[in-house]
Design an enzyme around this catalytic site. Sequence first.
Site, short mmCIF file in Angstrom:
data_model
loop_
_atom_site.label_atom_id
_atom_site.label_comp_id
_atom_site.label_asym_id
_atom_site.label_seq_id
_atom_site.Cartn_x
_atom_site.Cartn_y
_atom_site.Cartn_z
N GLU A 245 0.89 -1.18 0.00
CA GLU A 245 0.00 0.00 0.00
C GLU A 245 0.91 1.21 0.00
O GLU A 245 1.48 1.56 1.04
CB GLU A 245 -0.88 0.00 1.26
CG GLU A 245 -1.84 -1.15 1.38
CD GLU A 245 -2.98 -1.06 0.40
OE1 GLU A 245 -3.17 0.01 -0.22
OE2 GLU A 245 -3.68 -2.06 0.22
N CYS A 279 -2.47 9.41 2.29
CA CYS A 279 -2.11 8.71 1.05
C CYS A 279 -3.18 8.91 -0.02
O CYS A 279 -2.88 9.08 -1.18
CB CYS A 279 -1.88 7.23 1.33
SG CYS A 279 -3.28 6.43 2.13
P1 NDP Z 1 8.10 5.07 4.66
O1 NDP Z 1 8.10 4.31 3.39
O2 NDP Z 1 9.22 5.99 4.93
O3 NDP Z 1 8.01 4.07 5.90
C1 NDP Z 1 6.98 3.11 6.03
C2 NDP Z 1 7.42 2.03 7.01
O4 NDP Z 1 8.48 1.27 6.42
C3 NDP Z 1 7.97 2.58 8.33
O5 NDP Z 1 7.60 1.74 9.38
C4 NDP Z 1 9.46 2.53 8.08
O6 NDP Z 1 10.21 2.49 9.27
C5 NDP Z 1 9.58 1.22 7.33
N1 NDP Z 1 10.82 1.06 6.60
C6 NDP Z 1 11.71 2.01 6.21
N2 NDP Z 1 12.75 1.44 5.52
C7 NDP Z 1 12.49 0.12 5.46
C8 NDP Z 1 13.17 -1.00 4.88
N3 NDP Z 1 14.31 -0.85 4.20
N4 NDP Z 1 12.62 -2.22 5.03
C9 NDP Z 1 11.44 -2.38 5.69
N5 NDP Z 1 10.76 -1.37 6.26
C10 NDP Z 1 11.28 -0.13 6.15
O7 NDP Z 1 6.69 5.81 4.68
P2 NDP Z 1 6.18 6.88 5.71
O8 NDP Z 1 6.19 6.30 7.09
O9 NDP Z 1 6.91 8.16 5.48
O10 NDP Z 1 4.65 7.04 5.27
C11 NDP Z 1 4.22 7.94 4.30
C12 NDP Z 1 3.98 7.22 2.99
O11 NDP Z 1 3.04 6.19 3.21
C13 NDP Z 1 3.38 8.10 1.93
O12 NDP Z 1 3.98 7.85 0.69
C14 NDP Z 1 1.93 7.68 1.91
O13 NDP Z 1 1.28 7.93 0.69
C15 NDP Z 1 2.05 6.23 2.19
N6 NDP Z 1 0.79 5.69 2.70
C16 NDP Z 1 0.09 4.82 1.92
C17 NDP Z 1 -1.13 4.34 2.35
C18 NDP Z 1 -1.91 3.37 1.54
O14 NDP Z 1 -2.78 2.70 2.12
N7 NDP Z 1 -1.68 3.20 0.27
C19 NDP Z 1 -1.72 4.78 3.63
C20 NDP Z 1 -0.89 5.67 4.36
C21 NDP Z 1 0.33 6.10 3.90
P3 NDP Z 1 10.83 3.88 9.82
O15 NDP Z 1 9.68 4.82 10.01
O16 NDP Z 1 11.44 3.46 11.08
O17 NDP Z 1 11.81 4.36 8.76
#
Ligand code: NDP
Length: 497
Positions: A245, A279
């Site tokens: 997502e 999102c």
């Molecule tokens: P990120 O992609 O930065 O992070 C998402 C999660 O992935 C966090 O828990 C993060 O941990 C973790 N993560 C980071 N690097 C890795 C890795 N290499 N391997 C595995 N996990 C990892 O997104 P954001 O938290 O900034 O969220 C915003 C984004 O989410 C926007 O693009 C938004 O559009 C999208 N989104 C999509 C939705 C949907 O349903 N389609 C709903 C809500 C948001 P950490 O934070 O510790 O880096």
Amino acid sequence: MTATHVPGLPVIEDGWLISTNPATGEEAGRVPISDEKAVVAAVERAKAAAVWWQGLGFEGRKVRLLRWRTLLVERIEELAELAHREAGKPVTDGIIEVTAAVEHLDWAAKHAKRVLGPRKVRTRLLLAEHAGHLEYQPFGVVGVIGPWNYPIVTPVGPISGALAAGNTVVLKPSEYTPVVGQWLADTFAEVVPEHPVLQAVHGLGDVGGALCRSGVGKIAFTGSTATGKKVMAACAENLVPVVIEAGGKDALIVDADADVDAAAEAAVWGAMTNAGQTCIGIERVYAVAPVYDRFVDAVVEKAGKLRTGTEIGPITMPKQLDIIRDHIEDALAQGGRAVLGGASAVQAPYVSPTVLVDVPETSSEIREETFGPTLTITKVRDADEAVAKANDTAYGLGGAVFGKRNAIRIARRLRSGMVAVNGTLAFVGMGNLPFGGVGESGFGRIHGEDGLREFARAKAITVRRAKSLLPAMTFERTPAQVNQIVKALRLLYGRKP
Ligand code: NDP
């Protein structure tokens, strides 16, 4: 309490992850950081717990999931307040977020048996001696990786589907909102104290990576497209399936017969709620020429009433402020005009509502996810041009259409997983509708029947109930029987349609 940290920036101290209030810098709470060994240990505990959880059957799980649902309702203010402290969102937005989470939990709990339970399938004539059975079996342990912008509903959606399907879950919340994630795991343990059915592990991106490689049966990832690709790559090492997502750049189309005032109200809410950090937030509007001027005026009037610090909370992630400012400046540099706000709207940690017109389609404000309370409004000739422009994006998450006669036809033509007609974001609040995107917005679905099936493997079982009349699947078949099979095939399927 005095502000001791950079607002919004998480701090790591002596093995603890401290999250900070993005408005004030005050500590919002702390959780222990998990290393790779701790992640694997959590998954091993979850595997053992899965045996018990599966053994409860659909009814046993339903009762427990509904108890958790009721707990969320009883403590809705507490959870919304926590999300306010940690993510900055207004408490009322937190309340609405919990409401959506409760809807998904309730629906998944009540419908899992019907959607995933064992059933007989109709016999096919060529193998009439076998009965067919179909059921959906859980993966075991599902890893859920969540973002910070909706720290309650984004994890609870996949958690509901995964748990109702019979999996246990290990959640890795965002480093910006770990305390909300831990609250979810802790309260689940209050209603299901017997085994660790829902656990949380904490840390930075590497902890998410460790979860992908920890032996889970599936990963449900919600976050940015760039991280989604990293998650897929990590999961590919062991062929772990994923649901992604990811981000979006959703468009709203205003057709000639739209209720312009209602469209403006929905556009402002869809674009500015949660300070635009949504999102499925509306980031672009394409309004047809006859209603364009009225629509722009109505949007400016309504958005102009919103105030930072009340309706518009702080930007949760400090580095996002630069992205928002860059997008606005790029739009203005390329010939766009700010009819509300503008580059000066970015005053850390807040961004005040910004409405931009005449922005070229090449601008980053149109092409990339801005994730702030900004909205572009573009005049188009007709609905065809609106659809072409709305679809001219690598993303394809949600979208919206305002209009009467052709609205549903336009909705069907949008290249996205969801569309709201005469509303915005409505589809995220219906437990029986699937949620997910296309293209760079990801694949797979959470919520609804598709969301339940996402967390189970289809299992086919055949049971012989009679001797074969036309034995095909044996070395003991005779040439005469093979001839009979061909005759039967011609009789059944040989006629031209
Ligand atoms: P990120 O992609 O930065 O992070 C998402 C999660 O992935 C966090 O828990 C993060 O941990 C973790 N993560 C980071 N690097 C890795 C890795 N290499 N391997 C595995 N996990 C990892 O997104 P954001 O938290 O900034 O969220 C915003 C984004 O989410 C926007 O693009 C938004 O559009 C999208 N989104 C999509 C939705 C949907 O349903 N389609 C709903 C809500 C948001 P950490 O934070 O510790 O880096």
